[in-house]
Design a protein around this motif. Structure first.
Motif, PDB file in Angstrom:
ATOM      1  N   ARG B  73      -9.431  11.898   7.595  1.00 28.25           N
ATOM      2  CA  ARG B  73      -8.881  10.530   7.975  1.00 28.25           C
ATOM      3  C   ARG B  73     -10.131   9.682   8.679  1.00 28.25           C
ATOM      4  N   GLU B 108       4.660   7.140  -0.601  1.00 28.33           N
ATOM      5  CA  GLU B 108       5.143   6.449   0.848  1.00 28.33           C
ATOM      6  C   GLU B 108       5.571   5.051   0.679  1.00 28.33           C
ATOM      7  N   GLU B 126       7.153   3.128   9.141  1.00 23.69           N
ATOM      8  CA  GLU B 126       6.237   4.448   9.340  1.00 23.69           C
ATOM      9  C   GLU B 126       5.793   4.934   7.858  1.00 23.69           C
ATOM     10  N   HIS B 127       6.638   4.775   6.915  1.00 23.02           N
ATOM     11  CA  HIS B 127       6.209   5.193   5.553  1.00 23.02           C
ATOM     12  C   HIS B 127       5.272   4.220   5.057  1.00 23.02           C
ATOM     13  N   ASN B 130       1.928   4.794   6.533  1.00 25.53           N
ATOM     14  CA  ASN B 130       1.359   6.158   5.983  1.00 25.53           C
ATOM     15  C   ASN B 130       0.662   5.587   4.665  1.00 25.53           C
ATOM     16  N   LYS B 133      -2.605   4.125   5.476  1.00 25.04           N
ATOM     17  CA  LYS B 133      -3.547   5.183   6.020  1.00 25.04           C
ATOM     18  C   LYS B 133      -4.199   5.891   4.897  1.00 25.04           C
TER      19      LYS B 133
END
Lengths: 364, 637
Positions: B73, B108, B126-127, B130, B133
């Motif tokens: 990440r 996601e 949140e998904h 994700n 990200k």
């Protein structure tokens, strides 16, 4: 009290009614014992919002134990009397599904026996209207006569259906220089008594049920408009005075279904991926045009059918009462707040009542 | 796909197709008491796909991880809206690791949308984050750019729904810049997200890929238009509405009538801002595109079939609506030109006219330049038609009668068109609104007319079109419209009266008017007073009582009407002293009303400042005049 004391103001009046808590009705609000509001005076209601409770003021607030007769006396009596005198009158019922709209307007269920103590505003209005008519005819020594007709329509998805003729296709709104706005081709039934009027109403109401199940339309999403047209004729010395007035009784769609039309603020209109169309672009642009007002512009998007039909009752020249029904349960907080806010906005609409008096048959 | 057998892959693809079908098709038939049944099923399938991808490809992912252990990440997640160029970090978008990230990201994304649809906003967020990200580790490439944009569109919608408009703006503006950057640097038809989960043989054509990608970006424009509207940045919002429309047109993704109506509405935004070139362009485009919807079915055809009837109704109505937008264009152009040219008593200022005419040449060049830089509508097929329609009416202010007349005639032509559909019988309100515009067009044109006799005739036309309606309209249902008509008629008569007097004075050159002129003058004067009085009567209670308190929206018109009635009565010409006396008394009575009303309602004084001042003066002067007249009458007796 100050508002009420200023007396004869013709603005739309608002009556808020709190229903009792529900039990064993199968509604989602069942068994909800905690309250989200209290009635603090005959015209104020306190909503227990956080962090501060909020107080709303209306023309009248009725607590859970208010009788049907009391509701009729404060809301409809005056409007029915005005109708006799040539004014148009409208009573709206507004509120979340399950907040007691039908109970307030009709009564416990569609009893044909309308002597029931629990009968609602509508049957009581019919009784009172015909009581007044009969009294007036007697008093005038037959020089005055009345003609009464009813129509009953439903607006669902911007389409108009005739509840007195379920076989008919959807109908159109039209305007006439003499008649104003009307539903073209709607069935009109002549009635001579409260019982007959009530029969017409219950027939339409039953049709509404049938239509909603068989034609896949929900009654909680539709507006029902029952219109009674009253025509009085009076001959004095060969001059005939004709007065026309309308009494509209409107059952608005459940307020929870109307999120799209007013409670949303910042929400974006989404593109529907199914027909790949940006359906609401027009509304976005319209909002831009509306901001820059003062100039002469034309907006291509028309009023909703309901507001067009009742234009006269909203800021036109008619006497209008809105009955806002709320459920006191804390689960209903959000809906109750939006109903109370709607009712407060409605108070801002000004009305101006004017008598219509047509003089015909002047001395030759 | 080394670690995944083709059978396993096929199973994943099937699951995905199934999930899509559940979400888009079956969910529409879910029962009322279980509204999200299909979406929950779809969610399960998406979760299974996610697990499969995660476990099957994990070894591959590590190989390509570039030595980074575990979770590669980036240390700081770039936040959208802060405009740092976050492209091209981590691995390249088309590497196997990049592809894996994009696939996981896509799942996601779909999970996020699914949660949002089922009203679980935080889980949805949140998904979606994700997905952000996972993408944050890749550079933008044709394999993932579509996902880059879609996820931001969704986050924009999500945050706007929470009233966090600025956050939404950040995501959407980043989506916009990613698109532009991609189109500049690469521009090849990008992979559609659904293609991540299709077998080779089902890949899309280049054309279809482009279409879907461009549509996603059109949505970005559309959401930005709304975001800017919500932020109160109307001009920006208008630009994005304009771009959305232009993209729909270019990409051939539109319904002609719907598009035309939107463009016509947008024209109304421009004309209220005084931007006539843009307004005219939108209207010309609206007219041309509405033509693509085809011919209006004949009346005979409409009687034959229900669908033809509906189509006829729709086409006629919408074209009439567009005509009404054109009327407003012509009207505003004339009215704005009038404002520009009038002197302090509302007459044509010829010095100003000359000055503007001299400046005109420069303006024409300016227009040409402006046209080149402005946003233009049109695909290759329609561009010429739009341009030629534009040439039929100017967008510069008309400066003399000839130019004004040209604009007027275009407007009048659209009045005729609009009235064909909005007939009095059936559309009373609309019909009258059109007539009011027609009357206003005459009024604006009359300003440019130098011949007073002809000018008077124009006002007569206004009276002829409005007077019969004002009489016929049911007062119970059309109170507001009737009030407007009464006021307008009163003012028109008054204007005609002034013109007649000027003409008579010019000819006679003395105060001695002939009896014919006096009769005419008095007629116009009384007619004007009559309509002002009708307006005032409409404010009274049913018992005929004058209201003690005037409502805010009628306060000014009511006081002005009183003032005008007062003036009109004092101007009536009569040789009979008793008639003169009556007139003066009525005049005084009305002046007094204005003064007294403002005394008891001080807040009213500011709305009628000039009228109040003059009224006060007259309340002082008139009694003297009345007394003199009385004395003369007494002496003569």
């Amino acid at each position: 009290t100050q508002l009420a004391a200023s007396g004869d103001s013709d603005s739309i009046k608002v009556f808020v009614r709190v229903r009792p808590l529900t039990q064993g009705t199968g509604l989602t609000t069942d068994g909800d014992q905690s309250l989200c509001l209290t009635v603090t005076s005959p015209n104020t209601i306190r909503l227990l919002s956080k962090p501060e409770p909020r107080t709303f003021t209306y023309d009248h607030v009725a607590d859970m134990d208010t009788s049907q007769d009391a509701v009729f006396s404060s809301v409809a009596k005056n409007i029915v009397e005005s109708c006799m005198n040539g004014y148009n009158g409208t009573i709206f019922a507004y509120g979340q599904t399950g907040s007691g709209k039908t109970f307030t307007m009709l009564g416990p269920s569609e009893l044909d026996n309308f002597t029931d103590e629990l009968r609602g505003v509508i049957p009581r209005s019919f009784e009172y209207l015909f009581f007044l008519i009969n009294r007036e005819v007697e008093r005038s020594g037959q020089s005055k006569s009345f003609l009464c007709k009813c129509s009953f329509i439903e607006i669902y998805n911007e389409q108009i259906y005739d509840l007195l003729d379920t076989a008919s296709a959807s109908l159109f709104l039209r305007e006439n220089i003499k008649k104003g706005v009307f539903v073209e081709g709607a069935v009109e039934k002549f009635v001579n008594s409260a019982a007959e009027a009530y029969q017409v109403l219950s027939m339409g109401w039953r049709n509404r049920r049938v239509a909603s199940t068989s034609m896949n339309r929900e009654s909680s999403r539709s507006h029902a408009v029952f219109t009674m047209t009253l025509e009085s004729k009076e001959s004095i010395n060969e001059v005939v005075n004709i007065r026309m007035s309308q009494l509209n009784l409107v059952d608005l769609a459940g307020s929870e279904r109307q999120k799209d039309t007013h409670t949303e603020g910042s929400r974006l209109k989404e593109a529907s991926s199914i027909n790949r169309s940006l359906m609401c672009l027009g509304q976005v642009i319209m909002a831009l045009v509306d901001v820059s007002n003062g100039k002469n512009r034309h907006i291509c998007y028309r009023d909703s059918k309901l507001t067009f039909l009742l234009r006269d009752s909203l800021g036109g020249n008619a006497k209008t009462y809105i009955i806002a029904n709320v459920h006191p349960g804390s689960k209903c907080f959000g809906e109750t707040l939006s109903t109370l806010q709607f009712a407060q906005r409605a108070k801002l609409i000004k009305n101006k009542a004017v008598i219509n008096e047509d003089t015909q048959g002047n001395v030759r | 796909m080394a670690s995944l057998s083709s059978d396993e892959w096929r199973a994943i693809c099937d699951k995905f197709t199934n999930a899509q079908n559940l979400t888009e098709v079956e969910s529409r038939n879910d029962p009322e008491n279980d509204p999200f049944r299909s979406k929950y099923k779809a969610r399960e399938l998406l979760r299974e796909i996610y697990c499969s991808l995660k476990s099957f490809e994990v070894s591959e992912g590590e190989e390509d991880g570039g030595g980074e252990s575990g979770d590669p990440r980036p240390s700081e997640q770039p936040v959208d809206g802060q405009r740092e160029d976050g492209f091209g970090q981590g691995f390249s978008g088309d590497s196997p690791a990049g592809l894996r990230a994009a696939k996981l990201g896509a799942v996601e994304y779909y999970l996020g949308v699914n949660h949002v649809d089922t009203e679980e906003l935080s889980a949805g967020q949140e998904h979606l984050m994700n997905c952000m990200k996972l993408l944050g580790r890749c550079s933008v490439s044709s394999e993932n750019v579509s996902l880059f944009i879609h996820v931001r569109n969704q986050l924009g919608i999500l945050w706007a729904g929470r009233d966090e408009t600025e956050t939404a703006q950040g995501f959407l503006e980043t989506a916009e810049s990613i698109y532009q950057h991609y189109m500049k640097e690469d521009g090849s038809p990008p992979t559609d997200m659904t293609e991540y989960f299709t077998t080779e043989e089902k890949l899309l054509t280049h054309q279809e890929r482009t279409k879907r990608f461009e549509l996603a970006y059109t949505h970005t424009m559309y959401y930005l238009a709304q975001v800017y509207k919500n932020l109160g940045q109307t001009e920006r919002a208008a630009t994005y509405c304009h771009s959305t429309l232009q993209r729909q047109l270019q990409l051939n993704q539109f319904n002609p009538m719907e598009w035309a109506l939107n463009a016509a509405t947008l024209s109304q935004y421009y004309i209220t801002k005084g931007r006539y070139m843009e307004g005219r362009h939108c209207l010309s485009a609206a007219t041309v595109i509405s033509g693509l919807a085809g011919e209006v079915p004949s009346e005979a055809a409409a009687q034959e079939s229900e669908t033809e009837n509906e189509r006829r109704e729709q086409l006629r109505q919408k074209r009439a609506e567009i005509a009404r937008c054109w009327i407003k264009y012509c009207l505003n152009l004339l009215q704005d030109a009038k404002k520009l040219l009038e002197d302090n008593i509302g007459e044509l200022d010829t010095d100003r006219q000359d000055e503007l005419k001299r400046a005109r040449r420069g303006e024409e060049e300016e227009e040409e330049k402006g046209r080149k830089s402005a946003l233009l509508f049109g695909s290759e097929d329609t561009f010429d038609s739009i341009a030629s329609l534009e040439e039929k009416v100017r967008c510069l202010f008309p400066l003399d009668f000839t130019e004004a007349r040209a604009v007027f005639l275009v407007g009048q032509n659209y009045v005729t068109q609009a009235k064909e559909y909005f007939q009095m019988d059936g559309y009373v309100t609309d019909h009258i609104e059109i007539l009011q515009d027609h009357s206003a067009l005459f009024r604006a044109l009359a300003f440019f007319e130098e011949d007073l006799e002809r000018r008077c005739k124009m006002h007569k036309r206004r009276v002829d079109m409005l007077e019969p309606i004002c009489t016929d309209l049911n007062a119970q249902y059309y109170l507001m419209i009737r009030r407007q008509l009464m006021f307008e008629l009163a003012e028109t008569y008054s204007e005609m009266m002034d013109l007649k007097l000027t003409l008579a004075n010019r000819q006679a050159d003395t105060q001695s008017l002939d009896s014919h002129t006096i009769k005419k003058f008095n007629h116009l004067c009384s007619a004007s007073a009559k309509y002002f009085q009708m307006f005032l009567d409409s404010l009274c209670s049913p018992e005929g009582k004058v209201p003690e308190h005037l409502e805010e929206e009628v306060l000014r018109p009511a006081l002005v009407a009183r003032f005008r009635v007062a003036r009109l009565h004092s101007r009536l010409i009569s040789s009979s002293p008793s008639v003169q006396l009556d007139n003066l008394n009525r005049s005084l009575e009305n002046y007094k009303y204005v003064v007294q009303y403002c005394e008891t309602h001080p807040e009213a004084a500011t709305t009628v400042e000039t009228e109040l001042e003059l009224s006060k003066e007259m309340v002082g002067l008139l009694p003297l005049k009345i007394n003199r007249l009385k004395a003369r009458m007494a002496a003569n007796n």
